[in-house]
Design a protein around this motif. Sequence first.
Motif, PDB file in Angstrom:
ATOM      1  N   ASN A   3      26.209  27.019  13.049  1.00  0.00           N
ATOM      2  CA  ASN A   3      27.348  26.436  13.290  1.00  0.00           C
ATOM      3  C   ASN A   3      28.234  27.050  14.590  1.00  0.00           C
ATOM      4  OD1 ASN A   3      27.513  24.885  11.024  1.00  0.00           O
ATOM      5  ND2 ASN A   3      27.859  26.392   9.707  1.00  0.00           N
ATOM      6  N   ILE A  60      37.116  30.871  14.644  1.00  0.00           N
ATOM      7  CA  ILE A  60      36.238  32.158  14.457  1.00  0.00           C
ATOM      8  C   ILE A  60      35.725  32.326  12.870  1.00  0.00           C
ATOM      9  CG2 ILE A  60      35.947  34.673  14.364  1.00  0.00           C
ATOM     10  CD1 ILE A  60      38.230  34.461  16.915  1.00  0.00           C
ATOM     11  N   SER A  61      36.651  32.054  12.037  1.00  0.00           N
ATOM     12  CA  SER A  61      35.944  32.192  10.704  1.00  0.00           C
ATOM     13  C   SER A  61      35.276  31.193  10.230  1.00  0.00           C
ATOM     14  CB  SER A  61      37.511  32.208   9.886  1.00  0.00           C
ATOM     15  OG  SER A  61      37.949  31.051   9.774  1.00  0.00           O
ATOM     16  N   VAL A  63      32.914  29.413  11.893  1.00  0.00           N
ATOM     17  CA  VAL A  63      31.407  29.347  12.784  1.00  0.00           C
ATOM     18  C   VAL A  63      30.401  30.596  12.753  1.00  0.00           C
ATOM     19  CG1 VAL A  63      32.688  27.599  14.249  1.00  0.00           C
ATOM     20  CG2 VAL A  63      32.388  30.087  14.848  1.00  0.00           C
ATOM     21  N   ASP A  64      29.168  30.488  13.060  1.00  0.00           N
ATOM     22  CA  ASP A  64      28.230  31.777  13.385  1.00  0.00           C
ATOM     23  C   ASP A  64      28.374  32.144  14.654  1.00  0.00           C
ATOM     24  OD1 ASP A  64      27.071  30.960  10.674  1.00  0.00           O
ATOM     25  OD2 ASP A  64      26.282  29.304  11.702  1.00  0.00           O
ATOM     26  N   MET A  65      28.734  31.202  15.500  1.00  0.00           N
ATOM     27  CA  MET A  65      28.772  31.670  17.157  1.00  0.00           C
ATOM     28  C   MET A  65      30.044  30.964  17.769  1.00  0.00           C
ATOM     29  SD  MET A  65      26.182  30.774  20.096  1.00  0.00           S
ATOM     30  CE  MET A  65      25.114  32.468  19.845  1.00  0.00           C
ATOM     31  N   VAL A  82      35.973  37.729  17.585  1.00  0.00           N
ATOM     32  CA  VAL A  82      34.732  37.114  17.371  1.00  0.00           C
ATOM     33  C   VAL A  82      33.598  38.221  16.622  1.00  0.00           C
ATOM     34  CG1 VAL A  82      32.794  35.939  18.116  1.00  0.00           C
ATOM     35  CG2 VAL A  82      35.069  35.356  19.051  1.00  0.00           C
ATOM     36  N   SER A  85      34.379  39.881  13.543  1.00  0.00           N
ATOM     37  CA  SER A  85      34.200  39.282  12.378  1.00  0.00           C
ATOM     38  C   SER A  85      32.680  38.849  12.254  1.00  0.00           C
ATOM     39  CB  SER A  85      34.656  37.581  12.572  1.00  0.00           C
ATOM     40  OG  SER A  85      36.168  37.694  13.155  1.00  0.00           O
ATOM     41  N   LYS A  87      30.459  37.586  14.063  1.00  0.00           N
ATOM     42  CA  LYS A  87      29.891  36.469  14.580  1.00  0.00           C
ATOM     43  C   LYS A  87      29.313  36.650  15.946  1.00  0.00           C
ATOM     44  CE  LYS A  87      31.806  34.643  10.794  1.00  0.00           C
ATOM     45  NZ  LYS A  87      32.760  33.363  10.915  1.00  0.00           N
ATOM     46  N   ASP A  88      28.484  35.873  16.408  1.00  0.00           N
ATOM     47  CA  ASP A  88      27.958  35.878  18.057  1.00  0.00           C
ATOM     48  C   ASP A  88      28.942  35.383  18.785  1.00  0.00           C
ATOM     49  OD1 ASP A  88      25.781  37.205  16.322  1.00  0.00           O
ATOM     50  OD2 ASP A  88      24.526  35.505  16.588  1.00  0.00           O
ATOM     51  N   SER A 115      26.440  41.729  15.310  1.00  0.00           N
ATOM     52  CA  SER A 115      26.881  40.345  16.224  1.00  0.00           C
ATOM     53  C   SER A 115      26.218  40.664  17.454  1.00  0.00           C
ATOM     54  CB  SER A 115      28.240  40.012  16.110  1.00  0.00           C
ATOM     55  OG  SER A 115      29.044  41.199  16.252  1.00  0.00           O
TER      56      SER A 115
END
Length: 270
Positions: A3, A60-61, A63-65, A82, A85, A87-88, A115
Motif C-alpha cells: 500500500n 502515513i497511518s 500505507v506501508d510506504m 513516516v 511509524s 513505514k518505509d 523501516s
Amino acid sequence: MLNIGVIGCGAIGKEICRAIDSKLIEAQLVAVYDRSRDNCERLLGELKNKPEVLPPGDLISRVDMVVECASAAAVREYGYAVLESGKDLMVLSAGAFTDPGLLKKFVKAAAAHNSRIYIPSGAIAGIDGLKSASVASIDKVMLTTTKSPEGLKGAPYVVQNSIDPGSFREKTLLFEGSAEKAIAAFPANVNVAVSLSLAGIGTKETRVRVFVDPHAERNTHEVTVEGAFGKFTCRIENVPSPDNPKTSFLAALSAIATLKKLTEPLQVGT
Ligand SMILES: NC(=O)c1ccc[n+]([C@@H]2O[C@H](COP(=O)([O-])OP(=O)(O)OC[C@H]3O[C@@H](n4cnc5c(N)ncnc54)[C@H](O)[C@@H]3O)[C@@H](O)[C@H]2O)c1
C-alpha cells in the motif's frame, strides 16, 4: 499487496501514480497529498482508480510506504514521522540529505522502527556499479555535468562570479571542486550529487566538474569511478520530463523501477 502513499503530485508523482494505476507496479495507491489542492485534483482526474487525498498524518497511518516526490522541505517535514511509524520511505528529493544530521537521524529512526529508506538512482546512471565497486576500495568518483547556457542561468556560482553562461562559443569548464562545494554552487544538481556521494565516498571526496556547452541540447552527466575493481565511465544524456523541464524523465522512471524491484519476485541488478 504493497500500500503506497505519494506526497507530491508534480511531474514525478504523476508518473509514479500512473504506473501504479496502469498496474505496471503491483501495488495499491491508497492516498496522495500535495500542498497544492489543484495539483492533487489534476492528478486524480487522470487516474482510473482514484486514491484518497489525505493530510500527511492520515496518509502515513494508512500505507506501508510513503513516496516523497515533493521537495527537500517535505522530506524534513514528514520523513521522520513516516519512519517513526514503522513505514518505509522513498526519497526523491535526495538533496535534503546535504544535511548529514538529518540522514543520521532518519537512519537511526529506521533502524529503531524496522523501516527502510529508499533513494532511487534519480537522474543518473552508474549507481549500481558504484555500489558494487564500493565494497572494495575506491580511489576516485567524478561527476561531470554539461549543460546548455540556459540550464546554468541564475546558478549561485555564475551569479557570484559574474559569469554570463551565454557568452561562451564552445564547451568550457566552469567549475571543478568537491560535491560539497558543487551543491552550494549549482543547487540544481544537488539530488544527483548527493545520491552519488551517498552511494560512494561522500560529498567531501566526490569530485564534480560543470561544463557549459552552447551546443548542448540535453543535460549530460558522466560518472567516472576508479578503484580496486578497475575503472568505469557511464554517460547519460537526459530528456526532460514532459511536465517539468527542470526534472529529467529518468528520475521518475528510476522511482518506478525501484518500486517494481520491491514488488517483483525476480531481482536483477545491484
Ligand atoms: N533524485 C533525482 O535525481 C531527482 C531528479 C529530479 C527531481 N528530483 C526532486 O524530486 C522532487 C519532485 O520533482 P518534480 O519534478 O516532481 O517537482 P514538481 O515541482 O513538478 O512537483 C512537486 C510537487 O510537490 C508539491 N510540494 C512541494 N513541496 C511540498 C511540501 N512541503 N508539502 C507538500 N507538497 C509539496 C508541489 O506543490 C508540487 O505539486 C523535487 O524535490 C526535485 O528536486 C530529484
